[in-house]
Every structure is written in structure tokens, then in C-alpha cells.
Design a protein around this motif. Structure first.
Motif, short mmCIF file in Angstrom:
data_model
loop_
_atom_site.label_atom_id
_atom_site.label_comp_id
_atom_site.label_asym_id
_atom_site.label_seq_id
_atom_site.Cartn_x
_atom_site.Cartn_y
_atom_site.Cartn_z
N ILE A 135 0.86 -1.18 0.00
CA ILE A 135 0.00 0.00 0.00
C ILE A 135 0.90 1.23 0.00
O ILE A 135 1.63 1.49 0.96
N LEU A 136 0.85 1.98 -1.09
CA LEU A 136 1.74 3.13 -1.26
C LEU A 136 0.95 4.43 -1.19
O LEU A 136 -0.03 4.61 -1.91
N ILE A 137 1.37 5.31 -0.28
CA ILE A 137 0.87 6.69 -0.26
C ILE A 137 1.99 7.51 -0.89
O ILE A 137 2.97 7.85 -0.23
N ALA A 138 1.85 7.79 -2.18
CA ALA A 138 2.99 8.23 -2.97
C ALA A 138 2.79 9.60 -3.58
O ALA A 138 1.67 10.13 -3.65
N THR A 139 3.90 10.18 -4.03
CA THR A 139 3.86 11.36 -4.89
C THR A 139 3.93 10.88 -6.33
O THR A 139 4.35 9.74 -6.61
N VAL A 140 3.55 11.73 -7.26
CA VAL A 140 3.57 11.34 -8.67
C VAL A 140 4.98 10.98 -9.11
O VAL A 140 5.20 10.00 -9.84
N GLU A 141 5.97 11.74 -8.63
CA GLU A 141 7.36 11.51 -9.04
C GLU A 141 7.88 10.14 -8.62
O GLU A 141 8.80 9.60 -9.24
N GLN A 142 7.31 9.56 -7.60
CA GLN A 142 7.78 8.27 -7.10
C GLN A 142 7.28 7.08 -7.93
O GLN A 142 7.75 5.96 -7.72
N LEU A 143 6.37 7.33 -8.87
CA LEU A 143 5.73 6.24 -9.59
C LEU A 143 6.39 5.99 -10.94
O LEU A 143 7.09 6.86 -11.49
N LEU A 151 -2.40 8.49 -14.33
CA LEU A 151 -2.80 9.64 -13.50
C LEU A 151 -3.00 10.89 -14.35
O LEU A 151 -3.92 11.67 -14.10
N LYS A 152 -2.18 11.06 -15.35
CA LYS A 152 -2.33 12.23 -16.22
C LYS A 152 -3.65 12.16 -16.98
O LYS A 152 -4.37 13.16 -17.09
N ASP A 153 -3.98 10.97 -17.48
CA ASP A 153 -5.27 10.81 -18.17
C ASP A 153 -6.43 11.03 -17.20
O ASP A 153 -7.43 11.66 -17.56
N TYR A 154 -6.29 10.51 -15.98
CA TYR A 154 -7.35 10.69 -14.97
C TYR A 154 -7.53 12.17 -14.67
O TYR A 154 -8.67 12.65 -14.55
N SER A 205 -14.39 20.20 -3.14
CA SER A 205 -14.70 19.46 -1.92
C SER A 205 -15.42 18.15 -2.19
O SER A 205 -15.43 17.25 -1.36
N GLY A 206 -16.02 18.02 -3.37
CA GLY A 206 -16.82 16.83 -3.64
C GLY A 206 -16.06 15.68 -4.27
O GLY A 206 -16.66 14.63 -4.55
N VAL A 207 -14.75 15.83 -4.48
CA VAL A 207 -13.98 14.74 -5.10
C VAL A 207 -13.17 14.03 -4.03
O VAL A 207 -12.81 14.63 -3.01
N PRO A 208 -12.84 12.75 -4.23
CA PRO A 208 -12.02 12.04 -3.25
C PRO A 208 -10.67 12.71 -3.09
O PRO A 208 -10.06 13.15 -4.06
N ARG A 209 -10.19 12.77 -1.85
CA ARG A 209 -8.89 13.39 -1.59
C ARG A 209 -7.76 12.57 -2.20
O ARG A 209 -6.76 13.12 -2.67
N PHE A 210 -7.91 11.24 -2.18
CA PHE A 210 -6.86 10.37 -2.69
C PHE A 210 -7.37 9.59 -3.90
O PHE A 210 -8.48 9.05 -3.89
N VAL A 211 -6.54 9.55 -4.93
CA VAL A 211 -6.83 8.80 -6.15
C VAL A 211 -6.10 7.46 -6.07
O VAL A 211 -4.89 7.43 -5.81
N ARG A 212 -6.82 6.37 -6.31
CA ARG A 212 -6.20 5.04 -6.28
C ARG A 212 -5.85 4.62 -7.69
O ARG A 212 -6.73 4.55 -8.57
N VAL A 213 -4.59 4.32 -7.93
CA VAL A 213 -4.11 3.89 -9.25
C VAL A 213 -4.45 2.42 -9.43
O VAL A 213 -4.15 1.60 -8.55
N PRO A 214 -5.09 2.03 -10.54
CA PRO A 214 -5.41 0.61 -10.75
C PRO A 214 -4.16 -0.25 -10.79
O PRO A 214 -3.10 0.18 -11.25
N GLY A 215 -4.28 -1.47 -10.30
CA GLY A 215 -3.15 -2.39 -10.33
C GLY A 215 -3.11 -3.25 -9.08
O GLY A 215 -3.93 -3.11 -8.17
N GLU A 216 -2.17 -4.18 -9.05
CA GLU A 216 -2.05 -5.09 -7.92
C GLU A 216 -1.65 -4.33 -6.66
O GLU A 216 -2.14 -4.60 -5.57
N LEU A 217 -0.72 -3.38 -6.81
CA LEU A 217 -0.36 -2.54 -5.68
C LEU A 217 -1.46 -1.52 -5.43
O LEU A 217 -2.08 -1.02 -6.37
N ALA A 218 -1.70 -1.23 -4.18
CA ALA A 218 -2.67 -0.18 -3.83
C ALA A 218 -1.90 1.13 -3.73
O ALA A 218 -1.26 1.42 -2.72
#
Length: 728
Positions: A135-143, A151-154, A205-218
Motif C-alpha cells: 500500500i503506497l501513499i505516494a507522490t507522482v514523481e515516485q511512480l 494519472l495524467k489521463d485521470y 470538496s466533492g472529489v475524493p482526496r486520494f486517487v487510487r491507481v489501478p493495479g495489484e499494488l494499492a
């Protein structure tokens, strides 16, 4: 020190004759009491410490971190905001420990900043541990590139359409940022044009604070990371010179004016005003662009001491969404509350079970569904003629509200006391009140100056021998979600005297008819304080006469000076007092000459301790069947004793009495694994587990209650507790 035994006046005389000076009672306020706000910060440090508890699963530790963040936000928007308001108005009223509002703010700010730093340290530790579990709480640069591309498409499809960049210049005033709102300030330059431009992007305010990237890793990425990383899509043709993420907290308290003529209309406008309250705290990313920071400081005009810069994450309360990741191996083992067997033995008929004998339900170990069933059965039972109900907090999808609506539609006389002044639930309660009124419920809003905090249901049923009143008295709110997390007590009874008293309490709220002669219960703000004083005085008299004495009490907070002084008086007389106080404690235990016979502990664990109990030895050694036991909706705070409608209910039924005193109260006293001991300086120390460590939450999850079992006790005896531990 032996529980229940007090030194006699003869002992004191012997000490005097021997030339031993008796300890001198401290007189200075700072030596007698602990500041309320500093005690609360100590409580939140204990909550945060659970995020560092290596015995807990990782996602549960993350949840405690998010709770500590949410707690600190509310403390800032209510308590700090209130003190700042006092300073601005020149109010010099001192706290219980003699500190002025300015002195309190200075002490608070230092501790808040230290608490913020410790929260970020906990997050960094948990980030590493969670990463090792996938389970990774990451920055974009770390991915990797694949994740960054997704994430860019999202961002392009799901976020970009929702955000609106706004220039900050003379023709574009600084936009409003709601309390808890987050945004990014950008400093830009366009091509070869002279000058720079400042733009603000508010995070929706109405969007989720955290975006989950699809994949085996969370993989979770905070939305503000996407806004800063993909800002070129927001500002094509611009060069980004700098940026800064910020978050603002505002004064969120609502003060009710005595001259308010219409509470409903007043709160509808007050809720809108709260969203635009004065800024109290400004949180900044420590890499915030200097120009952006200067603009934010100027606009929000926050005291410099309440500007927090962090290299970590803003808005830690949002981490709670990550805790929903489907990883049962990283969470507490699921627990399903039991339904009381005695009600099941009556084929689920709540009225039949209560009529046979009083029953107490211990939430969350026993299901809140029995409370819902009690009201639902009342709604559909042709023999039920009326229902009266207090509502303080009921939640979003409330089956309690649904039952009251159904009852009214079925022709019952239904009265609901809806408390509009329940902080942060005002808007929800207005909505419930409207729905209830549309269904034909008589809705009462209580007193302008007092909150109705008592938790009472009263059902009148026509039976063969006449009308019978069934009551539910609770220590917690009628909130099904909270009932799965908070430890509370639900007391059901058909005692006629308690029914008459409850009816008088409702008449007091609905018609200002002050009860002149209550038979059993005590109600604040009328007589509860004096009732507690009288009960304490009995223990003082017994101690002075050499008889056994003692007081056990469990509550959330104690801050009232007069009640604290009364307990000090009892301690000085030799009464041994054991207190389980989860949160704020302004009382200082263990001080010679004043409180040497008082011990205080706080329990912080899987569930939030919320039940409130008093037990008085009454001439016997605690715990005993002769003790006087009371459950209550009130804490030992001035607001509960003087500015709220609360109830104090005596429990005389043998089985219920044994459960409350010999199970609930005693287990709390025996707990070591989740307990913190308060010393005389106002500091808490975690109690050591030891070889014989005892965990009261695990005990209650493993063992059914006494009153909820009925005849089932014959086939399975509940492990009994003694002051030396559990035994079969």
C-alpha cells in the motif's frame, strides 16, 4: 491503600501527636487544577500514540492517525477560535488553572505545533510500513511511467473539468476558501510578457482526496499532487515559476443569542455564517513559493503563531479513506455485536423482555439493533399509544427517524425533541426535523439557552391491567454508526416510577414545566449537581465514621471546579476514589493533603469509551450489591451540570446492577493494556502490559453480558471479575 477503607479521625490525631505535619493542601490554582485545553491536547496525544502502537494492524494505526488529525481540526476551529475571540474582545476571564485567554493560547500553540510535527513523523513511519505491505501513499514523481500516464489521463478526464483557475489581481478578488478547504497558489509568467501572474486553484470538496491507481499494488496519490504535477494542462503557454499548497481552518462555533426569536431560522443563517467564519489556522507546504506565502499570510490575517508549515501532508483526517482498502490482514479481526439472548428468548418481543425484568445493553459488544427494534415495534404495535424521543445526533441514514415517522403515520402520538445546537450536526438535525414534521410528528426544539443532551425514549402502551410505560435511557446518541464504535449503555425498564420521572422530564422540555418532585432520576440543570453532592457527602460521612467508603466513576471529561473540589474534600476525608476519565481531566490526583486518595486513568483503544457511570460504596466495600449505581448522559463539566438537560438514573435491578458495577466498571478499573495513568503533575504514563495484563475491550468482545443473557447463564457462566483479576 486498601480499597474501601478510610483512615479515621483517630489516625490523624495520632499523626499530629507524633509530631508529623499533615500535608498542606495546595491553594494556587495551577497546583490544584489542570488547564482544560492542555488536558485535551494530552488526550489527543494519547490517540496519536495508538498510531505508533506496534501491536495494532497497520491500517488501524493509520486510522488512529486520521482521527488525531480530525480531532485537532475541531479543536482548532472551536476551542482555539473561542480563545482568540476572547482575546480580541479584551476578555480576561481566567481558566480553571488561573491562565488568561492569552496565556492559554501561548501554551496551546506550542503544543499544537509539536503535535503536528509528531503526526507527520507517524505518517512517515506508517508510509514505509504500508509500502512493505503493498500500500503506497505516494507522490507522482515516485511512480513508474505507466502509473504517471494513467494519472495524467485521470486528471484530464476526471479532475480538470471540475476545477477553475482564478487570477488574483485588482479585478479578480481573492476567492472565498471554506473551513477545511484546500487550494494551490501558482506564480506564473506568460511568454515574453513583463510581469507575473498569480492564480489560485481550489481543490473541489466533492472529489475524493486520494486517487487510487489501478493495479495489484494499492497506490494512493493525493489530489493536490495531481494539480501541481499536471499544472501545464491548466496553464498552457505559461511558465510556472512557483506554487504552494495551503489549507485554512475557520472559526466554526455557533453561539446562540438569547434574543433569537426563531431557532430554526437562526440556525439556518448561522450555518451559512459558520462557513465564512474568521480564519484561525493557515497550513502551508514548507516548499510554498515565497510570493504565494506572502499573499496568503496577508489575505487570511492569521496570527503568525498559527501558521503551520510542514514538509508532510496537509489535512491528515482524509487518510481515513485509505483505511477502507480491502486488506483484512491489516485490520482488526471483524467483530459482530451480539443480539441480547434474553430478547431472543421472548421471540424478539422487546416489550415482553423488558416487562419481565430490566435489561442493559452494552454497545458495541451488543447490537444497537435492539434499540431500533424497540422503536420499530412501538411504531407498529396497535397497543402503543404514544412515543416521546430525544434526538441529539442520529446520523445520515437513521432507522430511528424512520421508526418515528412510521409511528406517526400509524396514528401514534409522537413527540420528538430535536436538538438544533448539536455542534456540526445542526444542518442534519434541521433536515430530520423537517421530515418528522411532514410525517405528523410533534417536533420540539427545546430551550434557547440549554442543550437537550439527555438520551431518552418513552413508550406508553395499553395493556390488560392499564397503561404501562417503557423507557430507554442511554449514555450515547441514537446513532447506529457511532454505536458500532462507541462504548455506551442502553438501559431498558418498565419501572413505573422511572416512567413517571421521564414523562416529567419531557414536560419540562416541551412546556417549561419544572418537575417539582422526581421519584428516582435527577435532571440537570435542576438537581443533578446537588444529587451528586449529596451522594458524595454520604461517602464523606462514612469515611469520617470509620465505615467503608468509596467512589468509582467513569466519564469522558471532568472540568467543573466545584465538583472537583467536592471530590478533593472526599479524598481528604479518606474516601478512596477511582476514576476512569477518557478525555479531559482538570482534576489532579495523588497530591498529598488534597487528592492522595484519588487515582485517574484513561482508556484509549479499539473502541471509543463513552459510557458514563457513578458508583458509591454506601457503607460497604466496593464492589458490592449494596452500592448505589447510576448511569448518566452527563460528564462532570459545567456545561453538563448547568447548561444542558441531562439525566442521572439509578439502577436497582440486581442483574443490571451487577453487570454495571461488577463487569463494566470493574473491567475498566482492571484494564492495563489500553490504559494511561494520570500523575499529580497532569502527565499521563502508559500502563505496562505485564504478565497479567488485562484488556477490557477483549474481555467484553469475548464474554456476553449478564443482563442480556437471562436464563442462558445457567448453561454458560460468564467469567467473573474481582479486583485481583478475572476468574471463572
Amino acid at each position: 491503600m486498601t480499597l474501601g477503607n478510610a483512615p479515621s479521625s483517630g489516625d490523624e490525631a495520632e499523626a499530629h501527636d507524633a509530631g508529623v505535619d499533615a500535608p498542606v493542601e495546595p491553594q494556587a490554582a495551577e497546583e490544584r487544577y489542570t488547564n482544560r485545553e492542555l488536558s485535551w491536547l494530552s488526550f489527543n496525544r494519547r490517540v496519536l500514540a495508538e498510531s505508533e502502537n506496534e501491536r495494532y494492524p497497520l491500517l488501524e494505526r493509520l486510522r488512529f492517525l486520521s482521527i488525531s488529525g480530525s480531532n485537532l481540526d475541531e479543536f482548532t476551529t472551536v476551542r482555539i477560535a473561542g480563545l482568540e475571540g476572547q482575546v480580541q474582545r479584551g476578555i480576561e476571564t481566567t481558566g480553571i488553572d488561573g491562565l488568561s485567554p492569552r496565556q492559554q493560547l501561548d501554551a496551546i500553540r506550542e503544543q499544537v505545533l509539536a503535535l503536528e510535527d509528531r503526526q507527520q513523523e507517524s505518517l512517515e513511519v506508517l508510509r514505509d510500513l504500508l509500502a512493505s505491505e503493498g500500500i503506497l501513499i505516494a507522490t507522482v514523481e515516485q511512480l513508474d511511467r505507466k502509473s504517471q500516464s494513467w494519472l495524467k489521463d485521470y486528471f484530464t478526464t476526471d479532475i480538470l473539468p471540475l476545477i477553475t483557475p482564478q487570477a488574483i489581481d485588482p479585478s479578480h478578488p481573492f476567492p472565498f476558501v471554506a473551513s477545511g478547504g484546500m487550494g494551490v497558489l501558482f506564480r506564473l509568467k506568460r511568454g515574453k510578457r513583463k510581469g507575473e501572474l498569480v492564480e489560485m486553484v481550489l481543490i473541489p470538496s466533492g472529489v475524493p482526496r486520494f486517487v487510487r491507481v489501478p493495479g495489484e499494488l494499492a497506490i494512493y496519490v493525493a489530489i493536490e499532487q495531481l494539480v501541481t504535477q499536471f499544472a501545464d494542462q491548466l496553464f498552457p503557454g505559461f511558465k510556472i515559476l512557483g506554487d504552494g499548497v495551503f489549507r485554512v481552518l475557520r472559526d466554526s462555533d455557533i453561539e446562540v443569542e438569547d434574543e433569537a426569536e426563531d431557532l430554526v431560522r437562526y440556525f439556518r443563517t448561522a450555518i451559512q455564517r459558520r462557513r465564512r467564519g474568521r480564519a484561525v489556522m493557515l497550513e502551508l507546504d514548507d516548499e510554498c513559493d515565497a510570493s504565494a506565502e506572502a499573499l496568503l499570510r496577508e489575505h487570511f490575517d492569521v496570527d503568525a503563531a498559527m501558521i503551520v508549515k510542514t514538509g508532510g501532508m496537509l489535512g491528515l483526517h482524509d487518510l481515513s479513506s485509505i483505511c477502507n482498502e480491502p486488506r483484512p490482514d491489516l485490520k482488526f479481526t471483524p467483530f459482530s455485536p451480539r443480539y441480547p439472548e434474553r430478547v431472543l428468548a421472548h421471540d424478539g418481543d422487546c416489550f415482553s423482555a423488558i416487562r419481565e425484568k430490566d435489561i442493559v445493553i452494552h454497545h458495541p459488544y451488543e447490537s444497537f439493533e435492539v434499540v431500533v427494534d424497540f422503536l420499530h415495534q412501538a411504531a407498529v404495535d396497535p397497543s402503543v399509544v404514544s412515543i416521546k424521543q430525544t434526538l441529539y445526533r442520529a446520523g445520515d441514514q437513521s432507522p430511528v427517524i424512520a421508526a418515528l415517522v412510521e409511528a406517526a403515520q400509524n396514528g401514534k402520538a409522537v413527540t420528538a425533541v430535536v436538538e438544533l445546537k448539536a455542534r456540526f450536526d445542526e444542518e442534519r438535525n434541521l433536515r430530520w426535523a423537517n421530515e418528522l414534521e411532514r410525517a405528523g410528528v410533534q417536533v420540539i426544539y427545546g430551550f434557547t439557552e440549554w442543550k437537550t443532551h439527555a438520551k431518552v425514549s418513552l413508550v406508553v402502551r395499553r395493556e390488560e391491567d392499564g397503561y404501562r410505560t417503557y423507557c430507554h435511557f442511554g449514555t450515547g446518541n441514537y446513532h447506529p454508526v457511532n454505536a458500532r464504535i462507541y462504548t455506551d449503555l442502553s438501559y431498558f425498564t418498565a419501572d413505573a416510577a422511572l416512567g413517571r420521572d421521564a414523562a416529567k422530564m419531557f414536560n419540562f422540555i416541551t412546556g417549561y414545566i419544572e418537575p417539582d418532585s422526581l421519584e428516582k432520576i435527577a435532571v440537570s440543570p435542576i438537581g443533578m449537581r446537588q444529587k451528586l453532592y449529596d451522594l458524595i457527602d454520604v461517602e464523606i460521612s462514612n469515611a469520617k465514621a470509620g465505615r467503608p467508603s468509596g467512589i468509582w466513576v467513569k466519564m469522558n471529561s471532568i472540568t467543573n471546579r466545584e465538583l472537583i473540589d467536592k471530590l478533593y474534600e472526599a479524598s481528604q476525608a479518606g474516601v478512596e476514589i477511582r476514576m476512569v476519565v477518557r478525555g479531559i481531566c482538570s482534576l489532579r490526583p495523588g497530591i498529598p493533603g488534597m487528592s492522595e486518595n484519588i487515582s485517574v486513568k484513561s482508556i484509549i483503544g479499539r473502541f471509543l469509551e463513552h459510557g458514563r457511570l457513578w458508583a458509591f460504596a454506601n457503607g460497604k466495600v466496593l464492589p458490592s450489591r449494596q452500592a448505589k449505581v447510576y448511569l448518566t448522559s452527563a460528564d462532570a463539566m459545567s456545561r453538563n451540570l448547568d447548561r444542558r438537560v441531562e439525566v442521572l438514573v439509578p439502577v436497582t435491578n440486581k442483574t443490571v446492577h451487577d453487570q454495571l458495577l461488577g463487569q463494566v466498571m470493574l473491567a475498566n478499573i482492571l484494564d492495563t493494556e489500553q490504559s494511561w495513568s494520570l500523575d499529580s503533575s497532569g502527565q499521563y504514563q502508559r500502563m505496562r502490559k505485564g504478565e497479567d495484563g488485562f484488556n477490557c475491550h477483549e474481555y467484553f468482545m469475548s464474554n456476553p453480558s449478564l443482563s442480556g443473557r437471562g436464563s442462558a447463564l445457567q448453561s454458560h457462566e460468564v467469567p467473573r471479575l474481582t479486583l485481583s483479576g478475572a476468574r471463572k
